[in-house]
Design a protein around this motif. Structure first.
Motif, PDB file in Angstrom:
ATOM      1  N   UNK A   1      11.468   0.534  -6.495  1.00 15.47           N
ATOM      2  CA  UNK A   1      11.612  -0.704  -7.269  1.00 15.47           C
ATOM      3  C   UNK A   1      11.738  -0.420  -8.768  1.00 15.47           C
ATOM      4  N   UNK A   2      12.132   0.785  -9.108  1.00 14.26           N
ATOM      5  CA  UNK A   2      12.316   1.172 -10.509  1.00 14.26           C
ATOM      6  C   UNK A   2      13.772   0.946 -10.909  1.00 14.26           C
ATOM      7  N   UNK A   3      14.050   0.124 -11.937  1.00 12.20           N
ATOM      8  CA  UNK A   3      15.436  -0.061 -12.376  1.00 12.20           C
ATOM      9  C   UNK A   3      16.120   1.247 -12.765  1.00 12.20           C
ATOM     10  N   UNK A   4      15.337   2.220 -13.250  1.00  9.85           N
ATOM     11  CA  UNK A   4      15.934   3.489 -13.661  1.00  9.85           C
ATOM     12  C   UNK A   4      16.233   4.418 -12.486  1.00  9.85           C
ATOM     13  N   UNK A   5      15.968   3.934 -11.295  1.00  9.21           N
ATOM     14  CA  UNK A   5      16.443   4.636 -10.102  1.00  9.21           C
ATOM     15  C   UNK A   5      17.969   4.701 -10.131  1.00  9.21           C
TER      16      UNK A   5
ATOM     17  N   UNK B   1       8.252   1.820  -2.438  1.00  5.13           N
ATOM     18  CA  UNK B   1       7.572   0.755  -3.180  1.00  5.13           C
ATOM     19  C   UNK B   1       7.092   1.204  -4.564  1.00  5.13           C
ATOM     20  N   UNK B   2       7.652   2.288  -5.068  1.00  7.56           N
ATOM     21  CA  UNK B   2       7.211   2.825  -6.355  1.00  7.56           C
ATOM     22  C   UNK B   2       7.961   2.170  -7.509  1.00  7.56           C
ATOM     23  N   UNK B   3       7.238   1.799  -8.594  1.00  8.99           N
ATOM     24  CA  UNK B   3       7.888   1.399  -9.838  1.00  8.99           C
ATOM     25  C   UNK B   3       8.295   2.655 -10.615  1.00  8.99           C
ATOM     26  N   UNK B   4       8.108   2.671 -11.926  1.00 13.87           N
ATOM     27  CA  UNK B   4       8.568   3.785 -12.758  1.00 13.87           C
ATOM     28  C   UNK B   4       7.532   4.914 -12.761  1.00 13.87           C
ATOM     29  N   UNK B   5       7.349   5.522 -11.597  1.00 17.97           N
ATOM     30  CA  UNK B   5       6.444   6.662 -11.474  1.00 17.97           C
ATOM     31  C   UNK B   5       6.684   7.346 -10.143  1.00 17.97           C
ATOM     32  N   UNK B   6       6.065   8.526  -9.986  1.00 21.62           N
ATOM     33  CA  UNK B   6       6.178   9.267  -8.737  1.00 21.62           C
ATOM     34  C   UNK B   6       5.154   8.760  -7.724  1.00 21.62           C
ATOM     35  N   UNK B   7       5.521   8.855  -6.453  1.00 24.01           N
ATOM     36  CA  UNK B   7       4.505   8.790  -5.416  1.00 24.01           C
ATOM     37  C   UNK B   7       4.111  10.234  -5.103  1.00 24.01           C
TER      38      UNK B   7
END
Length: 347
Positions: free
Chosen positions: A307-311, A335-341
């Motif tokens: 869910x990160x736009x910078x994907x 389901x990750x935002x701007x970070x790593x799982x």
């Protein structure tokens, strides 16, 4: 360089009338931003400590290995000098940070004078410095050396490019890098944290700082030249895409997390607002898809949170790979935002 880039550069630098004739709005943002005031008593303490350190550096007469290690002190002097000069104090604790960094610099000067330089073989996090091949300035970098590392054997080097931090000036970078671990800890490898001139996306002088930092580490440690890995996330991911594509032969593998790879899509510039043709041409100097074929010569892994736009950066590069008949391994953090799982980072 491609002739179209040379032509655009000629127009920009030798035909300023064309540029000045256009409507433009100055950028109001200042990076790094102005900070707040330091308590007068503490400011005087910092200024006195800086003056003392500068006096010692001016009078220093070292030779051999000690002379090479003097940059490990000079980066502290520059960081505090810049913080005072440009008002780079952003919190109540920043004055204490400056005092603490000056103490570290003094301790290193004491060591150099005694011929004792334990930080040169220090395990864990530390700060080092080198002299730039661009302008001769001293520039910092962070190191992480595993506790069980054998300094007698060649080891891999992982180069980590940090994310955007508008207030992460020299002083704040030094504080972070000497006091704590970073995001990656590959077993049996040294990790280099490049500063890259603060917040310029590891482009221009920033990209050369990455290469200079690697060269400096190789001077001090036995690094296996065939196992230098480039990694980064967010702005550092953009840096990894850029530096990896432009200097592919320097690395055994490249990983880019999130980041950005072009001007138009990242900035969401509509066609009707495109600048003059020569500026559009110069986008090609840095737009990574233009250099995608270089990346076919090295293992590359992309990452983006679901869910990160910078994907989008990884997806743009995956499309560029596909257009050339190649496939980019692209991990997606569920389901990750701007970070790593954790699972993706481990992989």
């Amino acid at each position: 360089m491609n002739h179209r880039y040379l032509l655009a550069a000629f127009v920009l630098f030798f035909c300023p009338v064309l540029v000045l004739g256009e409507d433009w709005t100055p950028i109001e943002r200042r990076l790094p931003p102005l900070g707040g005031k330091v308590a007068e008593a503490q400011r005087q303490q910092i200024e006195a400590g800086l003056a003392k350190l500068q006096g010692r550096l001016k009078g220093a007469k070292f030779s051999g290995e000690a002379a090479k290690l003097l940059t490990d002190v000079e980066v502290y002097e520059k960081a505090i000098r810049f913080a005072l000069l440009f008002n780079e104090f952003y919190g109540d604790k920043d004055g204490a940070v400056a005092v603490d960094l000056l103490a570290t610099a003094e301790k290193r000067m004491d060591g150099l004078e005694k011929g004792e330089t334990p930080w040169d073989r220090q395990h864990g996090p530390s700060v080092r410095g080198y002299r730039s091949t661009i302008d001769g300035s001293v520039q910092p970098y962070g190191l992480e050396v595993p506790a069980d590392l054998d300094f007698s054997k060649p080891v891999p080097l992982y180069v980590w490019l940090h994310g955007r931090g508008e207030k992460d000036t020299d002083m704040h970078f030094l504080r972070e890098r000497q006091n704590g671990p970073g995001q990656i800890a590959p077993k049996g490898a040294i990790v280099l944290h490049s500063f890259g001139r603060q917040c310029i996306g590891f482009k221009s002088a920033g990209e050369i700082d990455v290469l200079d930092g690697i060269a400096s580490v190789k001077e001090h440690y036995k690094i296996d030249p065939d196992r230098v890995v480039l990694m980064g996330f967010s702005m550092g991911g953009a840096g990894a895409w850029h530096v990896g594509a432009h200097y592919t032969d320097h690395f055994a593998a490249v990983h880019a997390g999130a980041g950005f790879v072009d001007v138009v899509k990242f900035q969401k510039v509509p066609a009707e607002k495109f600048p003059a043709w020569y500026e559009q041409t110069l986008w090609g100097v840095y737009d990574v898809p233009d250099y995608v074929r270089n990346l076919f010569n090295v293992p590359v892994v992309g990452y983006g949170g679901e869910i990160d736009p910078q994907r989008a950066a990884g997806e743009i590069m995956a499309a560029a790979f596909k257009a050339e008949g190649h496939e980019l391994p692209l991990l997606v953090g569920p389901k990750m935002p701007h970070k790593y799982d954790p699972e993706s980072l481990a992989e």
